[in-house]
Design a protein around this motif. Sequence first.
Motif, PDB file in Angstrom:
ATOM      1  N   ALA A   1      -6.198   6.485  11.820  1.00 53.84           N
ATOM      2  CA  ALA A   1      -5.651   6.123  13.124  1.00 53.84           C
ATOM      3  C   ALA A   1      -5.278   4.650  13.204  1.00 53.84           C
ATOM      4  CB  ALA A   1      -6.636   6.482  14.218  1.00 53.84           C
ATOM      5  N   ALA A   2      -6.055   3.762  12.577  1.00 56.66           N
ATOM      6  CA  ALA A   2      -5.787   2.325  12.688  1.00 56.66           C
ATOM      7  C   ALA A   2      -4.871   1.798  11.588  1.00 56.66           C
ATOM      8  CB  ALA A   2      -7.098   1.557  12.667  1.00 56.66           C
ATOM      9  N   GLY A   3      -4.565   2.601  10.573  1.00 58.54           N
ATOM     10  CA  GLY A   3      -3.782   2.125   9.433  1.00 58.54           C
ATOM     11  C   GLY A   3      -2.307   2.426   9.553  1.00 58.54           C
ATOM     12  N   ASP A   4      -1.553   1.911   8.590  1.00 54.33           N
ATOM     13  CA  ASP A   4      -0.122   2.194   8.521  1.00 54.33           C
ATOM     14  C   ASP A   4       0.107   3.651   8.149  1.00 54.33           C
ATOM     15  OD1 ASP A   4       0.597  -0.424   9.102  1.00 54.33           O
ATOM     16  OD2 ASP A   4       0.681  -1.008   6.994  1.00 54.33           O
ATOM     17  N   LEU A   5       1.183   4.221   8.681  1.00 47.45           N
ATOM     18  CA  LEU A   5       1.577   5.587   8.369  1.00 47.45           C
ATOM     19  C   LEU A   5       2.983   5.561   7.796  1.00 47.45           C
ATOM     20  CD1 LEU A   5       0.260   7.413  11.571  1.00 47.45           C
ATOM     21  CD2 LEU A   5      -0.824   7.271   9.319  1.00 47.45           C
ATOM     22  N   TYR A   6       3.199   6.310   6.706  1.00 45.84           N
ATOM     23  CA  TYR A   6       4.450   6.278   5.964  1.00 45.84           C
ATOM     24  C   TYR A   6       5.161   7.620   6.028  1.00 45.84           C
ATOM     25  CZ  TYR A   6       2.510   2.017   4.015  1.00 45.84           C
ATOM     26  OH  TYR A   6       1.977   0.762   3.875  1.00 45.84           O
ATOM     27  N   GLY A   7       6.489   7.551   5.986  1.00 47.07           N
ATOM     28  CA  GLY A   7       7.306   8.745   5.953  1.00 47.07           C
ATOM     29  C   GLY A   7       8.409   8.605   4.931  1.00 47.07           C
ATOM     30  N   SER A   8       8.986   9.734   4.558  1.00 43.86           N
ATOM     31  CA  SER A   8      10.044   9.746   3.553  1.00 43.86           C
ATOM     32  C   SER A   8      10.930  10.972   3.760  1.00 43.86           C
ATOM     33  CB  SER A   8       9.402   9.793   2.166  1.00 43.86           C
ATOM     34  OG  SER A   8      10.362   9.690   1.153  1.00 43.86           O
ATOM     35  N   MET A   9      12.226  10.801   3.512  1.00 40.46           N
ATOM     36  CA  MET A   9      13.158  11.930   3.508  1.00 40.46           C
ATOM     37  C   MET A   9      13.865  11.935   2.156  1.00 40.46           C
ATOM     38  SD  MET A   9      15.016  11.967   7.217  1.00 40.46           S
ATOM     39  CE  MET A   9      14.061  12.120   8.706  1.00 40.46           C
TER      40      MET A   9
ATOM     41  N   ASP B   1       0.147   6.223   2.192  1.00 41.78           N
ATOM     42  CA  ASP B   1       0.890   5.325   1.296  1.00 41.78           C
ATOM     43  C   ASP B   1       2.291   5.875   1.053  1.00 41.78           C
ATOM     44  OD1 ASP B   1       0.951   6.836  -1.473  1.00 41.78           O
ATOM     45  OD2 ASP B   1      -1.100   7.023  -0.727  1.00 41.78           O
ATOM     46  N   GLN B   2       3.202   4.967   0.707  1.00 41.00           N
ATOM     47  CA  GLN B   2       4.602   5.359   0.525  1.00 41.00           C
ATOM     48  C   GLN B   2       4.783   6.276  -0.673  1.00 41.00           C
ATOM     49  OE1 GLN B   2       7.252   4.134   2.848  1.00 41.00           O
ATOM     50  NE2 GLN B   2       7.742   6.150   2.044  1.00 41.00           N
ATOM     51  N   GLY B   3       4.028   6.042  -1.734  1.00 40.02           N
ATOM     52  CA  GLY B   3       4.138   6.895  -2.920  1.00 40.02           C
ATOM     53  C   GLY B   3       3.817   8.343  -2.631  1.00 40.02           C
TER      54      GLY B   3
ATOM     55  N   TYR C   1      16.498  13.202  -4.375  1.00 37.40           N
ATOM     56  CA  TYR C   1      16.091  11.801  -4.484  1.00 37.40           C
ATOM     57  C   TYR C   1      15.718  11.312  -3.088  1.00 37.40           C
ATOM     58  CZ  TYR C   1      20.622  10.481  -2.566  1.00 37.40           C
ATOM     59  OH  TYR C   1      21.712  10.331  -1.749  1.00 37.40           O
ATOM     60  N   VAL C   2      14.910  10.266  -3.036  1.00 36.29           N
ATOM     61  CA  VAL C   2      14.487   9.730  -1.746  1.00 36.29           C
ATOM     62  C   VAL C   2      15.666   8.996  -1.124  1.00 36.29           C
ATOM     63  CG1 VAL C   2      12.929   8.144  -0.559  1.00 36.29           C
ATOM     64  CG2 VAL C   2      12.068   9.582  -2.420  1.00 36.29           C
ATOM     65  N   LYS C   3      16.049   9.439   0.058  1.00 35.88           N
ATOM     66  CA  LYS C   3      17.192   8.870   0.779  1.00 35.88           C
ATOM     67  C   LYS C   3      16.765   7.760   1.732  1.00 35.88           C
ATOM     68  CE  LYS C   3      21.535   9.224   2.398  1.00 35.88           C
ATOM     69  NZ  LYS C   3      22.618   8.657   1.656  1.00 35.88           N
ATOM     70  N   ILE C   4      15.611   7.933   2.393  1.00 41.70           N
ATOM     71  CA  ILE C   4      15.150   6.934   3.356  1.00 41.70           C
ATOM     72  C   ILE C   4      13.622   6.962   3.424  1.00 41.70           C
ATOM     73  CG2 ILE C   4      15.411   8.496   5.334  1.00 41.70           C
ATOM     74  CD1 ILE C   4      16.257   6.031   6.995  1.00 41.70           C
ATOM     75  N   ARG C   5      13.055   5.766   3.564  1.00 44.83           N
ATOM     76  CA  ARG C   5      11.605   5.600   3.716  1.00 44.83           C
ATOM     77  C   ARG C   5      11.344   4.831   5.007  1.00 44.83           C
ATOM     78  NH1 ARG C   5      12.550   4.050  -1.898  1.00 44.83           N
ATOM     79  NH2 ARG C   5      11.429   5.521  -3.227  1.00 44.83           N
ATOM     80  N   TRP C   6      10.166   5.056   5.612  1.00 40.67           N
ATOM     81  CA  TRP C   6       9.812   4.270   6.789  1.00 40.67           C
ATOM     82  C   TRP C   6       8.297   4.179   6.923  1.00 40.67           C
ATOM     83  CZ3 TRP C   6      11.086   9.354   6.987  1.00 40.67           C
ATOM     84  CH2 TRP C   6      10.306  10.202   7.785  1.00 40.67           C
ATOM     85  N   VAL C   7       7.890   3.213   7.729  1.00 44.02           N
ATOM     86  CA  VAL C   7       6.480   3.008   8.022  1.00 44.02           C
ATOM     87  C   VAL C   7       6.332   2.710   9.514  1.00 44.02           C
ATOM     88  CG1 VAL C   7       6.561   0.559   7.389  1.00 44.02           C
ATOM     89  CG2 VAL C   7       4.373   1.748   7.367  1.00 44.02           C
ATOM     90  N   ASN C   8       5.364   3.375  10.159  1.00 41.63           N
ATOM     91  CA  ASN C   8       5.036   3.125  11.570  1.00 41.63           C
ATOM     92  C   ASN C   8       6.253   3.200  12.483  1.00 41.63           C
ATOM     93  OD1 ASN C   8       2.470   2.605  10.577  1.00 41.63           O
ATOM     94  ND2 ASN C   8       2.796   0.409  10.507  1.00 41.63           N
TER      95      ASN C   8
END
Length: 143
Positions: free
Chosen positions: A29-37, A56-58, A74-81
């Motif tokens: 809950a308190a940490g960074d959250l990562y996403g990927s498409m 984590d992003q990986g 292939y990874v098109k876009i990454r994001w965090v928070n």
Amino acid sequence: MSLTRKAALGLVASTTAAMFVGGMGTAHAAGDLYGSMAVGIDGDYYSIGTTWNYEDQGGADAAALEQCGVPSCYVKIRWVNGCAALANRDGTLYTGLGRTKAMAEANAIAASGPDPSPLLVSLGSSEPSSVHIADSQCTGNAG
């Protein structure tokens, strides 16, 4: 960036839960959250894998590639928070990021540029140009 392919948007493989269990990791809950498409071409269609709420992003990247499910992914876009979106204009995918899903979607549509339909019609083309959101998602801690 864009992935050109003159084809209709097809198979969209997205996760159906915001949190993952059973070895895929859960978010703090308190940490960074990562996403990927991740995107790939499957015949005449796009295949899209979307993951979010990873620690984590990986991990997010690997899961999105697996969700996408075709060898060309292939990874098109990454994001965090935050949020990310893919817009499809006439078979080309454009990306957008934002604090909210609405902002990410608006940014992806804006990245696709102005509607070329009036110019195409004046040049004799009868095919209208259209843009729509192919996929969008937010991490659990997005604004």
